[in-house]
Scaffold this motif. Sequence first.
Motif, mmCIF file in Angstrom:
data_model
loop_
_atom_site.group_PDB
_atom_site.id
_atom_site.type_symbol
_atom_site.label_atom_id
_atom_site.label_comp_id
_atom_site.label_asym_id
_atom_site.label_seq_id
_atom_site.Cartn_x
_atom_site.Cartn_y
_atom_site.Cartn_z
ATOM 1 N N VAL A 88 0.850 -1.195 0.000
ATOM 2 C CA VAL A 88 0.000 0.000 0.000
ATOM 3 C C VAL A 88 0.886 1.245 0.000
ATOM 4 O O VAL A 88 1.782 1.370 0.834
ATOM 5 C CB VAL A 88 -0.920 0.017 1.249
ATOM 6 N N GLY A 90 0.348 5.380 -0.001
ATOM 7 C CA GLY A 90 -0.716 6.358 0.211
ATOM 8 C C GLY A 90 -0.686 7.552 -0.734
ATOM 9 O O GLY A 90 0.297 7.799 -1.430
ATOM 10 N N ILE A 107 3.267 2.141 3.114
ATOM 11 C CA ILE A 107 3.787 3.513 3.206
ATOM 12 C C ILE A 107 2.532 4.363 3.392
ATOM 13 O O ILE A 107 1.859 4.729 2.418
ATOM 14 C CB ILE A 107 4.594 3.873 1.937
ATOM 15 N N GLY A 108 2.169 4.568 4.665
ATOM 16 C CA GLY A 108 0.823 5.084 4.921
ATOM 17 C C GLY A 108 0.750 6.185 5.961
ATOM 18 O O GLY A 108 1.761 6.754 6.375
ATOM 19 N N ALA A 109 -0.462 6.437 6.369
ATOM 20 C CA ALA A 109 -0.750 7.496 7.341
ATOM 21 C C ALA A 109 -0.871 6.898 8.738
ATOM 22 O O ALA A 109 -1.137 5.706 8.897
ATOM 23 C CB ALA A 109 -2.058 8.183 6.956
ATOM 24 N N ARG A 124 0.169 13.687 4.741
ATOM 25 C CA ARG A 124 0.018 12.737 5.848
ATOM 26 C C ARG A 124 0.775 11.432 5.602
ATOM 27 O O ARG A 124 0.683 10.484 6.383
ATOM 28 C CB ARG A 124 -1.469 12.463 6.112
ATOM 29 N N HIS A 125 1.519 11.412 4.482
ATOM 30 C CA HIS A 125 2.248 10.184 4.123
ATOM 31 C C HIS A 125 3.756 10.451 4.010
ATOM 32 O O HIS A 125 4.169 11.596 3.810
ATOM 33 C CB HIS A 125 1.713 9.642 2.787
HETATM 34 C C1 LIG Z 1 -2.526 4.443 2.758
HETATM 35 C C2 LIG Z 1 -3.197 5.134 3.860
HETATM 36 O O1 LIG Z 1 -2.597 5.916 4.539
HETATM 37 O O2 LIG Z 1 -4.496 4.794 4.089
HETATM 38 C C3 LIG Z 1 -5.215 5.433 5.126
HETATM 39 C C4 LIG Z 1 -6.201 6.415 4.563
HETATM 40 N N1 LIG Z 1 -6.988 5.835 3.511
HETATM 41 C C5 LIG Z 1 -5.467 7.663 4.074
HETATM 42 O O3 LIG Z 1 -5.364 7.867 2.861
HETATM 43 O O4 LIG Z 1 -4.981 8.437 4.896
#
Ligand SMILES: CC(=O)OC[C@H](N)C(=O)O
Length: 181
Positions: A88, A90, A107-109, A124-125
């Motif tokens: 994933v 983001g 690699i997310g929030a 936020r990423h």
């Molecule tokens: C990849 C991810 O961070 O997902 C969490 C949420 N959908 C967002 O975009 O912040």
Amino acid sequence: MLFGTIREDLRVVRERDPAARSTLEALLAAHLPAIWLHRPAHRLYLRGLRVPARLVTLIGRRCSGGVDIHPGARIGRRLFVDHGCSVVIGEQAVLGDDVTIFQQVTIGAVGWWRDNRLPVGERRHPIIGDRVVIGAGATILGRIEVGDDCVIGAHALVLTDVPPKSVVRAPASVTTARTRI
Ligand SMILES: CC(=O)OC[C@H](N)C(=O)O
Ligand SMILES: CC(C)(COP(=O)(O)OP(=O)(O)OC[C@H]1O[C@@H](n2cnc3c(N)ncnc32)[C@H](O)[C@@H]1OP(=O)(O)O)[C@@H](O)C(=O)NCCC(=O)NCCS
């Protein structure tokens, strides 16, 4: 240009996956549909066409092993996602050139309860530098930066900035003598 990029992506598979012994084998690498469709999806996203962008991304995700790259993510050249499954990336993530990712990387929030308090459009990423390698199962969260030439070990949980040329190691499992089982 298009064929040049395709050739470059196939060359990367052969360079970074010892198990891919021919260009034909490289062509079957599972991540390729996701990264090839990410490029038109990103262009649609930049033009404000978010729904068509998401549809193109969905096809890329379905045709790979679930490599979910949000159309808003900025991806550098020669990204290689070895095994091409359950990854994933983001919406506001930025990846430099020559990044290598193994399976089950996020690699997310950090979470909506925190991000909903940010001003609209605020990142936020994570930002990932050039030539970073991210091991299987690693999770990199939030408004952080991983510098160029870092290696993020398998199963690491990264929540703060990582200086260039660092190695991040998750604790290794402990081996003990077998008693009951
Ligand atoms: C990849 C991810 O961070 O997902 C969490 C949420 N959908 C967002 O975009 O912040
Ligand atoms: C655990 C979690 C919920 C904490 O969220 P948060 O809003 O940062 O909450 P807090 O501020 O209360 O916690 C921060 C503290 O927890 C630690 N921490 C954060 N995530 C942690 C985790 N997964 N495991 C262990 N410790 C964690 C931080 O190092 C920090 O410690 P410190 O206070 O000693 O510096 C969050 O980091 C998390 O894991 N969210 C899930 C996000 C996710 O799965 N995203 C995927 C999107 S695709």
